[in-house]
Design a protein around this motif. Sequence first.
Motif, PDB file in Angstrom:
ATOM      1  N   THR A   1       0.823  -1.211   0.000  1.00  0.00           N
ATOM      2  CA  THR A   1       0.000   0.000   0.000  1.00  0.00           C
ATOM      3  C   THR A   1       0.857   1.261   0.000  1.00  0.00           C
ATOM      4  O   THR A   1       0.436   2.299  -0.522  1.00  0.00           O
ATOM      5  CB  THR A   1      -0.954   0.010   1.209  1.00  0.00           C
ATOM      6  OG1 THR A   1      -0.206  -0.228   2.413  1.00  0.00           O
ATOM      7  CG2 THR A   1      -2.030  -1.062   1.064  1.00  0.00           C
TER       8      THR A   1
ATOM      9  N   TYR B   1      -5.888   2.332   3.233  1.00  0.00           N
ATOM     10  CA  TYR B   1      -5.488   1.293   2.284  1.00  0.00           C
ATOM     11  C   TYR B   1      -4.992   0.044   3.013  1.00  0.00           C
ATOM     12  O   TYR B   1      -5.301  -1.086   2.612  1.00  0.00           O
ATOM     13  CB  TYR B   1      -4.386   1.808   1.357  1.00  0.00           C
ATOM     14  CG  TYR B   1      -4.812   2.856   0.352  1.00  0.00           C
ATOM     15  CD1 TYR B   1      -6.147   3.139   0.105  1.00  0.00           C
ATOM     16  CD2 TYR B   1      -3.856   3.566  -0.367  1.00  0.00           C
ATOM     17  CE1 TYR B   1      -6.527   4.102  -0.819  1.00  0.00           C
ATOM     18  CE2 TYR B   1      -4.216   4.523  -1.297  1.00  0.00           C
ATOM     19  CZ  TYR B   1      -5.550   4.792  -1.520  1.00  0.00           C
ATOM     20  OH  TYR B   1      -5.911   5.738  -2.437  1.00  0.00           O
TER      21      TYR B   1
ATOM     22  N   TYR C   1      -6.648  -3.767   2.915  1.00  0.00           N
ATOM     23  CA  TYR C   1      -5.848  -4.750   2.184  1.00  0.00           C
ATOM     24  C   TYR C   1      -6.376  -6.167   2.447  1.00  0.00           C
ATOM     25  O   TYR C   1      -6.742  -6.508   3.572  1.00  0.00           O
ATOM     26  CB  TYR C   1      -4.384  -4.642   2.621  1.00  0.00           C
ATOM     27  CG  TYR C   1      -3.397  -5.323   1.691  1.00  0.00           C
ATOM     28  CD1 TYR C   1      -3.126  -4.798   0.434  1.00  0.00           C
ATOM     29  CD2 TYR C   1      -2.743  -6.488   2.068  1.00  0.00           C
ATOM     30  CE1 TYR C   1      -2.214  -5.410  -0.416  1.00  0.00           C
ATOM     31  CE2 TYR C   1      -1.834  -7.111   1.223  1.00  0.00           C
ATOM     32  CZ  TYR C   1      -1.582  -6.557  -0.022  1.00  0.00           C
ATOM     33  OH  TYR C   1      -0.688  -7.170  -0.864  1.00  0.00           O
TER      34      TYR C   1
END
Length: 206
Positions: free
Chosen positions: A24, A72, A76
């Motif tokens: 990320t 993010y 994930y």
Amino acid sequence: MKYKAILYDLDGTLVNTVDMNMMTLIRIIHEETGIELTFNDVIPYYSYPGIKVMEMFGFKDPEKVYKRWVRYVNEYEQKASLYPGFKKVLSYFHAHSIKQGIVSSKMHKQYEIDVVPLHVEQFFDGCILQEDTNKHKPDPEPILKCLDILNVKPEEALYIGDTYNDYLASKNANVDFGLAHWSKTYQGDTSEFTYVLEHPEDLLKI
């Protein structure tokens, strides 16, 4: 076991969050700069607190970008997990009255997301996270505060981490250091370390 207490770092040591953080980060850097970096390019940043990484890249609004990176990470697909063998290690030390603690730069909110779902908190006698001290690794304050909670002297403890920063923190606290080499996040010289451990269960051989 020659020690009365074992202290653990979290990311890259007790908990596998390498991919979720680094993949990320690659995405964030590309969005902010247009630059395509590889996993090996960003792995050196794994040992730093997230906001520090944003500042190191010189992003115009590091706090705003950091919040997006955290989103993010938490979205994930591969979530945080214990490294294989650790449940056995934690259970063994707990059963044999070896005190265990956590010393990490992870923030409390992220700890709730990454670590609490793993159901290992019953094994720990103390936990020091980012907001719990004024100074942070490599300063010894977090390790020393955890030792104080555990009522253990520095020479009676071992700190397990995966970065040179972790080693410096243990050295500054006069605590022996074991490298968590199973995460492969540190590729430098290991001659100064007390132990280099290839698997979590290697702890049971000390």
